[in-house]
Design a protein around this motif. Structure first.
Motif, PDB file in Angstrom:
ATOM      1  N   ASP A 276       3.505 -22.420 -50.236  1.00 49.46           N
ATOM      2  CA  ASP A 276       3.508 -22.717 -48.796  1.00 49.46           C
ATOM      3  C   ASP A 276       3.148 -24.159 -48.479  1.00 49.46           C
ATOM      4  OD1 ASP A 276       0.922 -22.494 -49.543  1.00 49.46           O
ATOM      5  OD2 ASP A 276       0.265 -21.300 -47.838  1.00 49.46           O
ATOM      6  N   GLU A 444       2.851 -27.234 -36.872  1.00 52.10           N
ATOM      7  CA  GLU A 444       3.393 -26.129 -37.657  1.00 52.10           C
ATOM      8  C   GLU A 444       2.365 -25.635 -38.674  1.00 52.10           C
ATOM      9  OE1 GLU A 444       7.334 -25.307 -40.490  1.00 52.10           O
ATOM     10  OE2 GLU A 444       6.902 -27.299 -39.689  1.00 52.10           O
ATOM     11  N   TYR A 448       0.439 -22.022 -38.677  1.00 54.58           N
ATOM     12  CA  TYR A 448       0.642 -21.211 -39.872  1.00 54.58           C
ATOM     13  C   TYR A 448      -0.685 -20.727 -40.442  1.00 54.58           C
ATOM     14  CZ  TYR A 448       2.246 -20.231 -44.674  1.00 54.58           C
ATOM     15  OH  TYR A 448       2.527 -19.648 -45.889  1.00 54.58           O
ATOM     16  N   ALA A 549       5.640 -18.596 -42.027  1.00 55.01           N
ATOM     17  CA  ALA A 549       6.172 -19.960 -41.970  1.00 55.01           C
ATOM     18  C   ALA A 549       7.311 -20.045 -40.963  1.00 55.01           C
ATOM     19  CB  ALA A 549       6.656 -20.403 -43.350  1.00 55.01           C
ATOM     20  N   ALA A 552       5.738 -19.973 -37.475  1.00 51.91           N
ATOM     21  CA  ALA A 552       5.081 -21.235 -37.148  1.00 51.91           C
ATOM     22  C   ALA A 552       6.094 -22.329 -36.844  1.00 51.91           C
ATOM     23  CB  ALA A 552       4.178 -21.656 -38.306  1.00 51.91           C
ATOM     24  N   ASN A 585       4.761 -26.557 -43.667  1.00 46.56           N
ATOM     25  CA  ASN A 585       5.081 -25.384 -44.466  1.00 46.56           C
ATOM     26  C   ASN A 585       6.273 -25.612 -45.392  1.00 46.56           C
ATOM     27  OD1 ASN A 585       3.168 -24.389 -42.709  1.00 46.56           O
ATOM     28  ND2 ASN A 585       4.670 -23.463 -41.356  1.00 46.56           N
TER      29      ASN A 585
END
Length: 607
Positions: A276, A444, A448, A549, A552, A585
């Protein structure tokens, strides 16, 4: 009619397993030198190794009466019983590869032991010219010259690549060995030109210099050290930050008990540790060493011993994944000093090695995962004009935030926002200089990690829709999702089956609109490679990561959205509290630091 093959033909057949190209010969001979206790090994190549492979070492040497025996098949000084074979700790069986190499080359072997007055020499072309060694002047140690590789097998010679290609393979083989034995010095010459000379590296500084010499200055600046022991195993070495991810898997050095291996299990575990924080098409970079009981690993499953089999594969996987994944989550900045630190589980930070003098400090960081996350108050604003030429200056605070900071207050590593550039980048000032933040990528990551914590705490909030929406799927896809309705609800998605090929969506996460949820649901069952994982995605961490992900990415602030200074500062503070905030991500960096010295150089200040 069954008959025994001539010894020379048997050796040439065996050479097919050992002598693939000059690099394979180099590897076998250098490993023999290491097993002989050499502290210095010099390699000389000509025409990529096809014309000459010369290896000289200062090892223990070979006795006169052992020289001829070393060139016979299945002769070794290291294996005497099945138990030795099952727990082999040496790199090779001295003499095992030599007859195969001799069978396809013109070979000369000179060796002298410490107690001998001079050395002894044997040689041959395809086979030994004579069994009795002859005297030869030589220092303590061994020299082997392999000339005209495949001179007597022209069909195999035709399969060799260009000189530059063969040399590159040979150099890579020597680099892999040099990274496994820092206590040994190595030299390399090609066509009479010195390529590199690596002295023995007995100190940490020396090992860092060898890492830099082989892996490059950029890797040395963007790597962090790892050392963790568990269940009788030890994993240590260097791990490249996600910002150093490569488009090719060309900087992955993994060693088991000092032996370089390419094995699917370690490769999968280490790739999963980066899952990730790295783009799916990129590859992590690392130099890692796994030490364990030799009896628990079988190194004889591959002719060139490049693959291994672990008796306790699950424990090895868990160590590799857990150690690297946890390490990446613990890295954080120490903006008052020119180095990064690792946050310990109980709070204080442990400094990493300083960047070498004159080099920039590492730029990626993440905060410890135990710190609670605070939502960034992102208000809705009119989108900035596309292509705006100048940054948006929002001067509701003094430009120099530090001038108004009370003495003794903890410094914010990412500083304080000054402006927004093109509706995409946040420009902030800290004590080192200028920080540039990609607002979408940073937000993001913040979202996440916040959602991951919500999932761990029991699930994400669900917001009911006034009018339920219908999603049309294939019948088998609808079956999978209906069977996993409870797991979907953990992501804030509430569904019902309302037909053979349709689902009714009744609630969605507050961060997403219904169109985004439809896309997310279809994405869960579209990837054929994940089909088995989707059927168990409540237990599969990879699929959970992918779902979160996607959420997000869809929910993060978009480009050209104008932010106020308080909103930008709120995002910076959230980044400082968020794990893995140095990358989005998809593995892209979320921020970079431009030091005052770098800015001064741009404007020629001080000249």
């Amino acid at each position: 009619m069954i008959h025994l093959l001539p010894d020379q033909l048997v050796n040439q057949i065996a050479a097919g397993e050992v002598v693939e190209r000059p690099a394979a010969v180099l590897k076998e001979l250098v490993e023999n030198s290491l097993d002989a206790g050499a502290r210095r090994i010099d390699v000389e190549l000509a025409q990529g190794g096809l014309s000459l492979i010369g290896i000289r070492d200062d090892g223990a040497g070979i006795a006169r009466d052992q020289l001829g025996l070393a060139l016979q098949r299945h002769a070794t000084s290291k294996i005497s019983s099945l138990d030795d074979l099952q727990s082999v700790a040496s790199l090779g069986f001295r003499g095992e590869a030599l007859p195969s190499i001799l069978s396809v080359s013109r070979l000369k072997l000179i060796s002298r032991q410490a107690q001998a007055d001079h050395g002894w020499c044997v040689e041959g072309a395809g086979a030994l010219a004579a069994q009795a060694p002859i005297p030869a002047a030589h220092p303590i140690g061994t020299r082997i010259e392999v000339r005209d590789l495949f001179f007597n097998t022209p069909a195999r010679r035709k399969f060799m690549k260009t000189e530059s290609t063969e040399f590159r393979h040979a150099q890579q083989a020597l680099e892999r060995i040099a990274l496994s034995r820092f206590d040994v010095g190595f030299g390399l010459k090609h066509n009479g030109r010195r390529i590199w000379d690596l002295g023995a590296a007995d100190s940490q500084a020396g090992r860092q210099m060898r890492i830099q010499a082989i892996c490059g200055e950029e890797f040395a600046q963007q790597c962090i050290t790892l050392d963790e022991s568990r269940l009788g195993m030890r994993l240590h070495g260097w791990v490249g930050l996600p910002s150093f991810a490569r488009k090719q898997a060309d900087m992955q050095f993994f060693y088991v008990n000092g032996r370089f291996v390419r094995d699917r299990l370690p490769g999968y575990a280490l790739r999963r540790a980066f899952a990730d924080v790295m783009h799916s098409q990129h590859h992590p970079a690392y130099v890692l060493y796994l030490e364990m009981d030799p009896a628990l690993v079988d190194v004889n499953v591959h002719p060139q011993k490049s693959e291994v089999r672990f008796r306790e594969g699950g424990q090895v996987h868990d160590l590799l994944f857990g150690a690297v994944h946890h390490l990446l989550r613990r890295v954080r900045p120490e903006s008052s000093q020119h180095h990064i630190t690792l946050a310990t589980d109980d709070g204080p930070s442990v400094p990493l090695a300083r960047a070498p003098e004159g080099q920039a400090p590492l730029r990626g960081w993440t905060a410890p995962p135990a710190v609670s996350l605070r939502p960034a108050p992102m208000a809705t604003h009119t989108a900035a004009a596309k292509g705006a030429a100048a940054p948006v200056m929002l001067a509701d605070r003094a430009p120099d935030a530090y001038a108004a900071t009370p003495a003794g207050d903890e410094e914010a590593p990412l500083g304080y926002a000054l402006a927004q550039l093109h509706g995409i980048y946040i420009l902030a000032q800290n004590r080192q200089g200028l920080v540039v933040v990609d607002a979408h990528a940073a937000h993001e990551r913040v979202l996440y990690e916040r959602m991951k914590r919500q999932i761990d705490a029991g699930g994400m909030a669900a917001q009911a829709l006034l009018v339920p929406e219908t999603v049309t799927l294939h019948a088998d896809e609808a079956d999978v999702l209906e069977a996993r309705r409870d797991e979907l609800y953990r992501y804030g998605i509430d569904i019902d089956r309302n037909g053979p090929t349709s689902l009714c969506v009744r609630a969605v996460p507050p961060l997403l609109g219904i169109d985004q949820v439809k896309s997310l649901i279809r994405g869960l069952v579209r990837d054929d490679e994940r089909r088995d994982s989707v059927s168990h995605f409540g237990e599969a961490i990879e699929v959970q990561y992918r779902v979160l992900a996607d959420v997000a990415c869809k929910a993060a602030i978009k480009a050209h959205r104008r932010l106020t200074l308080p909103e930008m500062d709120a995002l910076l503070r959230d980044m400082e509290r968020t794990a893995l905030a140095g990358q989005c991500n998809h593995g892209r960096p979320t921020w970079v630091q431009l030091g005052v010295a770098e800015l001064d150089r741009l404007f020629l200040r001080g000249r």
